[in-house]
Design a protein around this motif. Structure first.
Motif, PDB file in Angstrom:
ATOM      1  N   ASP A  98      12.331 -24.088  42.078  1.00 14.94           N
ATOM      2  CA  ASP A  98      10.881 -23.983  41.865  1.00 14.94           C
ATOM      3  C   ASP A  98      10.193 -25.227  42.418  1.00 14.94           C
ATOM      4  OD1 ASP A  98      12.179 -25.441  39.886  1.00 14.94           O
ATOM      5  OD2 ASP A  98      10.728 -24.941  38.318  1.00 14.94           O
ATOM      6  N   ASP A  99      10.407 -25.401  43.719  1.00 13.34           N
ATOM      7  CA  ASP A  99       9.967 -26.592  44.448  1.00 13.34           C
ATOM      8  C   ASP A  99       9.663 -26.157  45.876  1.00 13.34           C
ATOM      9  OD1 ASP A  99      10.532 -28.850  46.379  1.00 13.34           O
ATOM     10  OD2 ASP A  99      10.720 -29.986  44.518  1.00 13.34           O
ATOM     11  N   ALA A 100       8.432 -26.336  46.308  1.00 13.50           N
ATOM     12  CA  ALA A 100       8.025 -25.841  47.624  1.00 13.50           C
ATOM     13  C   ALA A 100       8.822 -26.469  48.756  1.00 13.50           C
ATOM     14  CB  ALA A 100       6.530 -26.080  47.830  1.00 13.50           C
ATOM     15  N   GLU A 101       9.147 -27.745  48.651  1.00 12.66           N
ATOM     16  CA  GLU A 101       9.897 -28.397  49.719  1.00 12.66           C
ATOM     17  C   GLU A 101      11.297 -27.808  49.850  1.00 12.66           C
ATOM     18  OE1 GLU A 101       9.950 -32.617  49.689  1.00 12.66           O
ATOM     19  OE2 GLU A 101       7.761 -32.827  49.649  1.00 12.66           O
ATOM     20  N   ILE A 102      11.930 -27.531  48.713  1.00 15.00           N
ATOM     21  CA  ILE A 102      13.277 -26.948  48.735  1.00 15.00           C
ATOM     22  C   ILE A 102      13.247 -25.559  49.359  1.00 15.00           C
ATOM     23  CG2 ILE A 102      15.106 -25.979  47.273  1.00 15.00           C
ATOM     24  CD1 ILE A 102      15.304 -28.991  47.532  1.00 15.00           C
ATOM     25  N   LEU A 103      12.310 -24.721  48.929  1.00 11.93           N
ATOM     26  CA  LEU A 103      12.254 -23.363  49.469  1.00 11.93           C
ATOM     27  C   LEU A 103      11.847 -23.360  50.932  1.00 11.93           C
ATOM     28  CD1 LEU A 103      10.679 -21.329  46.523  1.00 11.93           C
ATOM     29  CD2 LEU A 103      12.997 -21.111  47.453  1.00 11.93           C
ATOM     30  N   ALA A 104      10.914 -24.215  51.317  1.00 11.17           N
ATOM     31  CA  ALA A 104      10.509 -24.271  52.725  1.00 11.17           C
ATOM     32  C   ALA A 104      11.686 -24.691  53.596  1.00 11.17           C
ATOM     33  CB  ALA A 104       9.343 -25.238  52.898  1.00 11.17           C
ATOM     34  N   ALA A 105      12.463 -25.662  53.122  1.00  8.06           N
ATOM     35  CA  ALA A 105      13.642 -26.098  53.882  1.00  8.06           C
ATOM     36  C   ALA A 105      14.669 -24.975  53.973  1.00  8.06           C
ATOM     37  CB  ALA A 105      14.259 -27.325  53.219  1.00  8.06           C
ATOM     38  N   THR A 106      14.821 -24.208  52.900  1.00  3.44           N
ATOM     39  CA  THR A 106      15.763 -23.083  52.883  1.00  3.44           C
ATOM     40  C   THR A 106      15.349 -22.027  53.891  1.00  3.44           C
ATOM     41  OG1 THR A 106      16.148 -23.489  50.520  1.00  3.44           O
ATOM     42  CG2 THR A 106      16.902 -21.386  51.412  1.00  3.44           C
ATOM     43  N   PHE A 107      14.077 -21.650  53.867  1.00  2.30           N
ATOM     44  CA  PHE A 107      13.603 -20.600  54.766  1.00  2.30           C
ATOM     45  C   PHE A 107      13.606 -21.066  56.217  1.00  2.30           C
ATOM     46  CE2 PHE A 107      10.858 -18.761  51.083  1.00  2.30           C
ATOM     47  CZ  PHE A 107      12.015 -18.326  50.461  1.00  2.30           C
ATOM     48  N   ILE A 131      18.374 -15.817  60.582  1.00  5.69           N
ATOM     49  CA  ILE A 131      18.236 -14.998  59.383  1.00  5.69           C
ATOM     50  C   ILE A 131      16.752 -14.932  59.033  1.00  5.69           C
ATOM     51  CG2 ILE A 131      18.865 -14.699  56.969  1.00  5.69           C
ATOM     52  CD1 ILE A 131      21.259 -16.517  57.432  1.00  5.69           C
ATOM     53  N   ARG A 132      16.224 -13.742  58.924  1.00  2.29           N
ATOM     54  CA  ARG A 132      14.800 -13.604  58.627  1.00  2.29           C
ATOM     55  C   ARG A 132      14.556 -13.742  57.130  1.00  2.29           C
ATOM     56  NH1 ARG A 132      10.952  -8.247  59.573  1.00  2.29           N
ATOM     57  NH2 ARG A 132       9.084  -9.142  58.636  1.00  2.29           N
ATOM     58  N   PRO A 133      13.779 -14.736  56.684  1.00  2.00           N
ATOM     59  CA  PRO A 133      13.385 -14.795  55.271  1.00  2.00           C
ATOM     60  C   PRO A 133      12.643 -13.501  54.909  1.00  2.00           C
ATOM     61  CG  PRO A 133      12.921 -16.879  56.353  1.00  2.00           C
ATOM     62  CD  PRO A 133      13.284 -15.909  57.448  1.00  2.00           C
ATOM     63  N   TYR A 134      13.110 -12.839  53.866  1.00  2.00           N
ATOM     64  CA  TYR A 134      12.761 -11.443  53.613  1.00  2.00           C
ATOM     65  C   TYR A 134      11.983 -11.304  52.304  1.00  2.00           C
ATOM     66  CZ  TYR A 134      14.194  -6.476  52.762  1.00  2.00           C
ATOM     67  OH  TYR A 134      14.251  -5.140  52.502  1.00  2.00           O
ATOM     68  N   TYR A 135      12.608 -11.652  51.191  1.00  2.00           N
ATOM     69  CA  TYR A 135      11.951 -11.626  49.892  1.00  2.00           C
ATOM     70  C   TYR A 135      12.142 -12.946  49.168  1.00  2.00           C
ATOM     71  CZ  TYR A 135      11.674  -6.453  50.004  1.00  2.00           C
ATOM     72  OH  TYR A 135      11.401  -5.147  50.328  1.00  2.00           O
ATOM     73  N   LEU A 136      11.095 -13.383  48.468  1.00  2.00           N
ATOM     74  CA  LEU A 136      11.206 -14.375  47.411  1.00  2.00           C
ATOM     75  C   LEU A 136      10.912 -13.604  46.142  1.00  2.00           C
ATOM     76  CD1 LEU A 136      11.488 -17.236  46.267  1.00  2.00           C
ATOM     77  CD2 LEU A 136       9.035 -17.554  46.671  1.00  2.00           C
ATOM     78  N   GLN A 176       7.966 -18.502  61.019  1.00  2.00           N
ATOM     79  CA  GLN A 176       8.912 -18.697  59.918  1.00  2.00           C
ATOM     80  C   GLN A 176       8.449 -18.043  58.622  1.00  2.00           C
ATOM     81  OE1 GLN A 176       8.923 -23.010  59.955  1.00  2.00           O
ATOM     82  NE2 GLN A 176      10.941 -23.098  60.921  1.00  2.00           N
ATOM     83  N   LYS A 177       7.154 -17.814  58.473  1.00  2.00           N
ATOM     84  CA  LYS A 177       6.639 -17.311  57.193  1.00  2.00           C
ATOM     85  C   LYS A 177       6.643 -15.788  57.182  1.00  2.00           C
ATOM     86  CE  LYS A 177       2.801 -19.984  57.956  1.00  2.00           C
ATOM     87  NZ  LYS A 177       1.522 -20.601  57.580  1.00  2.00           N
ATOM     88  N   THR A 178       7.852 -15.267  57.035  1.00  2.00           N
ATOM     89  CA  THR A 178       8.059 -13.822  57.055  1.00  2.00           C
ATOM     90  C   THR A 178       8.415 -13.264  55.680  1.00  2.00           C
ATOM     91  OG1 THR A 178      10.359 -14.191  57.699  1.00  2.00           O
ATOM     92  CG2 THR A 178       8.786 -13.784  59.468  1.00  2.00           C
ATOM     93  N   PHE A 179       8.463 -14.132  54.667  1.00  2.00           N
ATOM     94  CA  PHE A 179       8.862 -13.660  53.339  1.00  2.00           C
ATOM     95  C   PHE A 179       7.657 -13.126  52.562  1.00  2.00           C
ATOM     96  CE2 PHE A 179       7.285 -17.859  52.336  1.00  2.00           C
ATOM     97  CZ  PHE A 179       6.755 -17.748  51.049  1.00  2.00           C
ATOM     98  N   LYS A 180       7.955 -12.239  51.625  1.00  2.00           N
ATOM     99  CA  LYS A 180       6.957 -11.750  50.686  1.00  2.00           C
ATOM    100  C   LYS A 180       7.381 -12.169  49.282  1.00  2.00           C
ATOM    101  CE  LYS A 180       5.682  -7.696  53.473  1.00  2.00           C
ATOM    102  NZ  LYS A 180       4.356  -8.182  53.832  1.00  2.00           N
ATOM    103  N   TYR A 181       6.408 -12.572  48.477  1.00  2.00           N
ATOM    104  CA  TYR A 181       6.645 -12.942  47.083  1.00  2.00           C
ATOM    105  C   TYR A 181       6.581 -11.650  46.276  1.00  2.00           C
ATOM    106  CZ  TYR A 181       5.807 -15.351  42.574  1.00  2.00           C
ATOM    107  OH  TYR A 181       5.856 -15.804  41.269  1.00  2.00           O
ATOM    108  N   ILE A 182       7.724 -11.225  45.748  1.00  2.00           N
ATOM    109  CA  ILE A 182       7.882  -9.857  45.245  1.00  2.00           C
ATOM    110  C   ILE A 182       8.357  -9.848  43.788  1.00  2.00           C
ATOM    111  CG2 ILE A 182       9.355  -7.794  45.442  1.00  2.00           C
ATOM    112  CD1 ILE A 182       7.332  -7.723  47.598  1.00  2.00           C
ATOM    113  N   MET A 183       7.813  -8.908  43.048  1.00  2.00           N
ATOM    114  CA  MET A 183       8.284  -8.604  41.696  1.00  2.00           C
ATOM    115  C   MET A 183       8.921  -7.214  41.741  1.00  2.00           C
ATOM    116  SD  MET A 183       6.084  -8.879  38.153  1.00  2.00           S
ATOM    117  CE  MET A 183       4.570  -8.634  39.089  1.00  2.00           C
ATOM    118  N   SER A 184      10.219  -7.154  41.528  1.00  2.00           N
ATOM    119  CA  SER A 184      10.925  -5.865  41.601  1.00  2.00           C
ATOM    120  C   SER A 184      10.845  -5.188  40.235  1.00  2.00           C
ATOM    121  CB  SER A 184      12.375  -6.076  42.029  1.00  2.00           C
ATOM    122  OG  SER A 184      12.958  -4.859  42.407  1.00  2.00           O
ATOM    123  N   HIS A 185       9.742  -4.507  40.018  1.00  2.00           N
ATOM    124  CA  HIS A 185       9.397  -3.928  38.723  1.00  2.00           C
ATOM    125  C   HIS A 185       9.943  -2.506  38.584  1.00  2.00           C
ATOM    126  CE1 HIS A 185       6.447  -2.314  35.682  1.00  2.00           C
ATOM    127  NE2 HIS A 185       6.706  -3.496  35.152  1.00  2.00           N
TER     128      HIS A 185
END
Length: 350
Positions: free
Chosen positions: A235-244, A252-257, A291-300
Motif C-alpha cells: 500500500d505504497d505508490a512507489e512500490i507499486l509503480a516500481a512493480t508495474f 508483462i502488461r499490468p492488468y489489474y490492481l 505503462q499505465k495499463t492497469f485498472k483498479y478493480i473490485m471483484s465483487h
C-alpha cells in the motif's frame, strides 16, 4: 501454531472456524524475502498472523458457488470460463480469496474434463478459458497436456490462460523442457497462450523469474500481471509503480490492481477505498503513458467493478468492467462514500 506475533496453541475446531490456511512456502521464496530489504513487507504474504483468527468475512466473496455450472467450471461472464484444476499451490498466500479450497482436498476441483469440454462446446460465446485453482503449474506438464486434450479441439476457444504465482514462488518450474512444447501445441491449434502472473511487489521479481518470462515470450506467450492491494505489503505508490514498471519492461502488461476482498481470515489486508484511490492515482503519476495499463478493480459478487474516483459530492464513482448482464458493462454508477469503507457492501444502497 507459530504466528508472527508469537506462538499460540489452537485446536482443530479453532483452525477451521477461523479458516486458517496451513503454512507452506518454497525454499526459493523464503530465502529471497529473508535476504531482501523488503522482508518486513513481504513476510505478510506467506507468514501467518494472529490477525487471521479475528478477521471477519466470507469464504466466497465473488459468488463462485453460484456461478459453477459443472464441477470445476465457473461461467460468470459470457466470454470466459474459469477452470479450477487443482487445490494446491507452491506457497500459500495468507490473503488468498480461495481459502476454502487451497491446501485442502476440495470437491470443487474439476474431476471430469470431458464433461467440462461438453459444456464449453455447447457455449460458443465462451472464447477463452482460465486455468486456475490453486496454481495450475503445480501440476505436471503431462497433466496440463491432458487437460489441453479436451480444450484445444473446441473451435470457438481463442485463448487459453494460466493464472500463476509460480514465477515468484518457484521460477525453476519453467525450466521444464516439456513446457515449450505445450505452448507450441496451443499455438499450432490456432489459439493464443496467455499467462497471468501474480507479482504483488517489486521484491518478488527475481532475475530467474525475468529470464523465464522472456524465454516464454519468445515462444509467443502473452503475459499479463495482476496484483492485490495489501495493507502493510504494497500500500505504497512507489512500490507499486516500481512493480508495474518492471513488469512492463519484462513484457508483462499490468492488468489489474485488485482491491483486497473481505475474506474470512484475510480481511485485515484490506485498504480503505479512499486510500486505495489515492494510491492508484499516485501510481499513475509515476508511470509513463504506455505503462499505465492497469485498472483498479473490485471483484465483487455482482461483477468486476472499476473504482474510478471519489467526487466532490462525497460519492464514490465506479463502473462495471465485467458483469453477467452485458447491458451493465461500462455503465458508471455511484454510491455515497463512507469513511473506512473497503468494499461495495460497506457503501449504502439508495
Amino acid at each position: 501454531m507459530k504466528f508472527m506475533e508469537g506462538t499460540r496453541v489452537l485446536g482443530t475446531h479453532e483452525l477451521q472456524a477461523s479458516s486458517i490456511t496451513r503454512y507452506q512456502v518454497t525454499k526459493f521464496y523464503r530465502e529471497r524475502i529473508t535476504n531482501s530489504r523488503y522482508y518486513e513487507q513481504l513476510k505478510h504474504i506467506v507468514e501467518p498472523s494472529a490477525k487471521e483468527c479475528e478477521s471477519p468475512g466470507s469464504l466466497d466473496t465473488s459468488g463462485e458457488h453460484d456461478n459453477t455450472v459443472t464441477p470445476g467450471l465457473q461461467h460468470k461472464y459470457a466470454q470466459t470460463g474459469l477452470l479450477l484444476v487443482t487445490d494446491r499451490c507452491a506457497s500459500y498466500c495468507r490473503f488468498c480469496f480461495r481459502k476454502r479450497i487451497v491446501g485442502k482436498n476440495s470437491d470443487e476441483i474439476a474431476p471430469n474434463f470431458s464433461l467440462i469440454a461438453q459444456y464449453i462446446g455447447a457455449h460458443p460465446e465462451m472464447t477463452n478459458v482460465l486455468l486456475s485453482g490453486g496454481d495450475p503449474f503445480v501440476l505436471s506438464s503431462a497433466k496440463l497436456d491432458r487437460i489441453l486434450d479436451h480444450l484445444l479441439p473446441i473451435a470457438h476457444l481463442e485463448t487459453i490462460r494460466f493464472g500463476t504465482k509460480m514465477f515468484a514462488f518457484a521460477p525453476k518450474r519453467f525450466e521444464d523442457r516439456a513446457l515449450p512444447d505445450l505452448f507450441r501445441r496451443i499455438h499450432k491449434s490456432g489459439k493464443t497462450a496467455a499467462i497471468v502472473t501474480h507479482f504483488d511487489h517489486i521484491g518478488e521479481i527475481s532475475v530467474d523469474a525475468e529470464w523465464r518470462v522472456r524465454s516464454l515470450r519468445e515462444l509467443g506467450v502473452q503475459f499479463f500481471n495482476q496484483s492485490v492491494l495489501l495493507a502493510k505489503v504494497n500500500d505504497d505508490a512507489e512500490i507499486l509503480a516500481a512493480t508495474f514498471a518492471k513488469c512492463h519492461q519484462m513484457g508483462i502488461r499490468p492488468y489489474y490492481l485488485f482491491q483486497a476482498r473481505p475474506v474470512k481470515g484475510a480481511s485485515h489486508f484490506q485498504v480503505p477505498l479512499r486510500r486505495g484511490l489515492e494510491i492508484a492515482r499516485s501510481v499513475n503519476q509515476r508511470l509513463s503513458g504506455i505503462q499505465k495499463t492497469f485498472k483498479y478493480i473490485m471483484s465483487h459478487y455482482t461483477g468486476k467493478i472499476e473504482i474510478l474516483d471519489l467526487g466532490t459530492d462525497g460519492r464514490l464513482y465506479m463502473r462495471y468492467h465485467q458483469n453477467k448482464t452485458s447491458e451493465k458493462i461500462g455503465r458508471i454508477f455511484s454510491r455515497q462514500h463512507v469513511d473506512a469503507a473497503c468494499w461495495l457492501d460497506d457503501l449504502p444502497e439508495e
